[in-house]
Structure formats: C-alpha cells, structure tokens
Design a protein around this motif. Structure first.
Motif, PDB file in Angstrom:
ATOM      1  N   GLN A  39       0.890  -1.101  -0.109  1.00 20.82           N
ATOM      2  CA  GLN A  39       0.078   0.039  -0.063  1.00 20.82           C
ATOM      3  C   GLN A  39       0.809   1.421   0.053  1.00 20.82           C
ATOM      4  N   TYR A  40       2.002   1.087   0.770  1.00 23.58           N
ATOM      5  CA  TYR A  40       2.808   2.443   1.019  1.00 23.58           C
ATOM      6  C   TYR A  40       3.385   2.714  -0.500  1.00 23.58           C
ATOM      7  N   PHE A  41       3.929   1.809  -1.017  1.00 26.84           N
ATOM      8  CA  PHE A  41       4.759   1.900  -2.286  1.00 26.84           C
ATOM      9  C   PHE A  41       3.600   2.379  -3.449  1.00 26.84           C
ATOM     10  N   TYR A  42       2.479   1.861  -3.229  1.00 23.10           N
ATOM     11  CA  TYR A  42       1.302   2.265  -4.485  1.00 23.10           C
ATOM     12  C   TYR A  42       0.949   3.610  -3.989  1.00 23.10           C
ATOM     13  N   MET A  43       0.912   4.344  -2.725  1.00 25.72           N
ATOM     14  CA  MET A  43       0.716   5.546  -2.424  1.00 25.72           C
ATOM     15  C   MET A  43       1.882   6.433  -2.991  1.00 25.72           C
ATOM     16  N   LEU A  44       3.140   6.092  -2.708  1.00 20.33           N
ATOM     17  CA  LEU A  44       4.310   6.907  -3.068  1.00 20.33           C
ATOM     18  C   LEU A  44       4.105   7.026  -4.524  1.00 20.33           C
ATOM     19  N   GLY A  45       4.016   5.986  -5.379  1.00 14.35           N
ATOM     20  CA  GLY A  45       3.669   6.322  -6.898  1.00 14.35           C
ATOM     21  C   GLY A  45       2.375   7.379  -7.297  1.00 14.35           C
ATOM     22  N   MET A  46       1.435   7.095  -6.447  1.00 12.23           N
ATOM     23  CA  MET A  46       0.352   8.176  -6.612  1.00 12.23           C
ATOM     24  C   MET A  46       0.960   9.690  -6.028  1.00 12.23           C
ATOM     25  N   VAL A  47       1.912   9.849  -5.205  1.00  9.89           N
ATOM     26  CA  VAL A  47       2.349  10.966  -4.949  1.00  9.89           C
ATOM     27  C   VAL A  47       3.291  11.446  -5.756  1.00  9.89           C
ATOM     28  N   ALA A  48       3.889  10.753  -6.901  1.00  7.66           N
ATOM     29  CA  ALA A  48       4.814  11.434  -7.814  1.00  7.66           C
ATOM     30  C   ALA A  48       4.234  12.445  -8.891  1.00  7.66           C
ATOM     31  N   GLU A  49       3.005  12.118  -9.079  1.00  7.76           N
ATOM     32  CA  GLU A  49       2.284  13.059  -9.912  1.00  7.76           C
ATOM     33  C   GLU A  49       2.067  14.600  -9.671  1.00  7.76           C
ATOM     34  N   PRO A  50       1.729  14.560  -8.108  1.00  8.28           N
ATOM     35  CA  PRO A  50       1.391  16.068  -7.803  1.00  8.28           C
ATOM     36  C   PRO A  50       2.773  16.552  -7.480  1.00  8.28           C
ATOM     37  N   VAL A  51       3.898  15.777  -7.135  1.00 12.40           N
ATOM     38  CA  VAL A  51       5.303  16.479  -6.706  1.00 12.40           C
ATOM     39  C   VAL A  51       5.583  17.045  -7.832  1.00 12.40           C
ATOM     40  N   ILE A  52       5.596  16.447  -9.043  1.00 10.41           N
ATOM     41  CA  ILE A  52       5.715  17.137 -10.386  1.00 10.41           C
ATOM     42  C   ILE A  52       5.424  18.267 -10.784  1.00 10.41           C
ATOM     43  N   TYR A  53       3.955  18.283 -10.520  1.00 11.60           N
ATOM     44  CA  TYR A  53       3.093  19.443 -10.740  1.00 11.60           C
ATOM     45  C   TYR A  53       3.442  20.676  -9.635  1.00 11.60           C
ATOM     46  N   LEU A  54       4.015  20.415  -8.500  1.00  9.58           N
ATOM     47  CA  LEU A  54       4.255  21.232  -7.333  1.00  9.58           C
ATOM     48  C   LEU A  54       5.736  21.889  -7.830  1.00  9.58           C
ATOM     49  N   VAL A  55       6.671  20.846  -8.237  1.00 11.39           N
ATOM     50  CA  VAL A  55       8.028  21.526  -8.549  1.00 11.39           C
ATOM     51  C   VAL A  55       7.803  22.422  -9.850  1.00 11.39           C
ATOM     52  N   VAL A  56       7.176  21.896 -10.798  1.00 10.52           N
ATOM     53  CA  VAL A  56       6.996  22.763 -11.959  1.00 10.52           C
ATOM     54  C   VAL A  56       6.344  24.117 -11.733  1.00 10.52           C
ATOM     55  N   TRP A  57       5.283  24.165 -11.058  1.00 10.34           N
ATOM     56  CA  TRP A  57       4.649  25.325 -10.575  1.00 10.34           C
ATOM     57  C   TRP A  57       5.289  26.478  -9.481  1.00 10.34           C
ATOM     58  N   SER A  58       5.733  25.582  -8.761  1.00 14.30           N
ATOM     59  CA  SER A  58       6.686  26.561  -7.682  1.00 14.30           C
ATOM     60  C   SER A  58       7.745  27.112  -8.553  1.00 14.30           C
ATOM     61  N   THR A  59       8.442  26.481  -9.331  1.00  8.40           N
ATOM     62  CA  THR A  59       9.660  26.987 -10.224  1.00  8.40           C
ATOM     63  C   THR A  59       9.110  28.314 -10.910  1.00  8.40           C
ATOM     64  N   ILE A  60       7.879  27.821 -11.723  1.00  8.75           N
ATOM     65  CA  ILE A  60       7.451  29.207 -12.620  1.00  8.75           C
ATOM     66  C   ILE A  60       6.921  30.262 -11.709  1.00  8.75           C
ATOM     67  N   ALA A  61       6.360  29.874 -10.319  1.00 10.62           N
ATOM     68  CA  ALA A  61       6.083  31.043  -9.379  1.00 10.62           C
ATOM     69  C   ALA A  61       7.254  32.117  -9.206  1.00 10.62           C
TER      70      ALA A  61
END
Length: 280
Positions: A39-61
């Motif tokens: 379950q934890y590895f599954y959740m970590l995989g799910m977290v990858a998507e928003p972390v990518i979005y977060l890094v991109v938009w934080s950098t743009i900001a």
C-alpha cells in the motif's frame, strides 16, 4: 411490562444496510493492513504526479516574481500536498475494471449477492480510505518539511473539507460506475474511458488549479461534475472560499451524487439485460 415494538420494515432495511457497510468497511481495513508495504509503495507512486506538478509550478512562480495569477509558491505547495490526499480518497472502482469484472467471470458471482453490486464497491473502497489516510500523514509531513505550504484553514474549512472529500469519493464512484456500463455493449471501451479521464484532468483542478484556466473553462467546470471531485475539496481547505461558497459547494456535490446515482440505475437496468453467463 410490554414487549418492545418491532422495528418498522424501512427501519430494518436501513439498519441492515448500515450494518452491511460497517462490516464491509472493517473487512477492507483488515485486508489492506495485511499489505501495508504494498500500500505504501502504491501511495508513493500516486504522490509522484502531484510532486511533479508542485515542482513545476513552484519554479514558475519563483521565476515570475513569486506568484502566478496571484498564487504563490507556498499556496501551490498547499494545493498539491492536499491534492495527494484528495487523489487517494478519489480512488474508486474505475470504469475499466468493469471490463475486467465481466471478462473474468466475476460479475456472475457478484450478481448472486443480496445487494446491488455498487454497494459492495462503495463499502470496500470506503474502508480502504481509512488506511490511506493513516499512510498519507507521514508523507504529508515530509512534503510539508520540503515545500513549506502556506496553509491556515479555519475550523469551518476543516469540517467542510472532511465532508467534501467523502462527497468527492461518492460523485466519482457514481460516474465511473455509470461509464463502466459501456462494457456491456463493447469489449473495449478504452477510448471512451481515456476521453473521460482527459476531460477530468482538464476540468477538475487535478492538472492545474482552475484559477489558472481561462474564464470560459472555469464557467464550464462549474456545470460539470469534475470540479466537485478535485477542485472544490482542495479549495475548501487551501482557498479563501466564503461560507456561502463552501455550503454551495457541498450542495453541488450532493446534487451530482444524486444525478450520478440516477444515471447509474438507468444504465444498470439496461446493461444487465444484456449480460449472459455460461458455466458448469
């Protein structure tokens, strides 16, 4: 002393349904706890998507003077960290799995159960959510330590958010199940499912906050169910929504749950007539 009155038939049905959901949810919790690492590895995989979005938009900001359309890097961090919980709460028995259920012969056995199959899906995945929340907390703490979210919700926002994430789960469950009925007419509904998911990505606030979308997209999103599964639950906690907007959002979720349930019942009544099972 007189004997206690027997419960009314309707009361008995409601009580039985509540007992059923409680039992199924407890079973789901126990089952998922047996596979904590998976379950934890599954959740970590799910977290990858928003972390990518977060890094991109934080950098743009940061490159645009600290904000994009008024959203700061800290607000982006808050949005996408809360996004990780909403995304995991929104995991439902998706439309493509109806194809698997029919193809593998699971549906024939499920139809022998006393309740509509939708109840079993809702109860199982609802129980799973309690495990998800427990596993999400340390992930959220770690992300907060790295990205420093700007998050200061009021008590009302917290209460509305708790209700809204469950409302989002039920809205998404109803529409995914309804789309899944397509599998009774075709053995390959992947194109329709992909189109539905692409529309959800654009109009729900899942890909980017809806504030960053053009005005006409925001208006369109208000009249479709997608926003109420991602955008509204997240904004209810991280945004500056008024009390009126928070309550209207919950009403919109309730409306879409009702619409989704009606659509599912209509689709199910037609689809199940097409089902044929052959076995020994």
């Amino acid at each position: 002393m007189s004997a206690p009155a027997a419960p009314l038939p309707e009361q008995g049905r409601v009580r039985s349904l509540v007992d059923f959901y409680a039992t199924q949810m407890r079973t789901a919790v126990v089952a998922q706890l047996q596979y904590r690492v998976a379950q934890y590895f599954y959740m970590l995989g799910m977290v990858a998507e928003p972390v990518i979005y977060l890094v991109v938009w934080s950098t743009i900001a940061e490159q645009n003077g600290g904000a994009v359309n008024g959203i700061t890097a800290g607000q982006f961090a808050a949005y996408y960290i809360v996004w990780t919980l909403v995304r995991n709460m929104n995991i439902v028995f998706g439309a493509p799995f109806w194809e698997w259920r029919i193809r593998e012969g699971r549906l024939a056995g499920d139809l022998l159960r006393p309740l509509n199959i939708l109840h079993y899906d809702l109860a199982f995945f609802a129980g799973w959510k309690f495990v998800v929340v427990g596993l999400w907390i340390p992930i959220a703490i770690g992300l907060s330590a790295v990205f420093h979210p700007d998050l200061h919700p009021s008590a009302l926002q917290i209460v509305v958010f708790i209700v809204a994430i469950w409302g989002a789960y039920f809205v998404r469950s109803m529409f995914q199940a309804t789309i899944g009925m397509l599998n009774f007419w075709t053995t390959r509904g992947a194109a329709v499912f992909d189109l539905y998911m692409a529309t959800e990505m654009l109009l729900s606030g899942r890909l980017v906050p809806l504030k960053l979308m053009p005005g006409w997209v925001q208006i369109l999103a208000d009249f479709l169910p997608f926003k109420w599964t991602f955008g509204f639950p997240i904004e209810s906690l991280v945004g500056n929504l008024s009390t009126r907007d928070l309550l209207l959002g919950l009403c919109a979720q309730a409306l879409w749950i009702g619409i989704g349930l009606v659509l599912f019942k209509v689709a199910w009544s037609s689809a199940i007539k097409r089902f044929v099972s052959v076995g020994n």
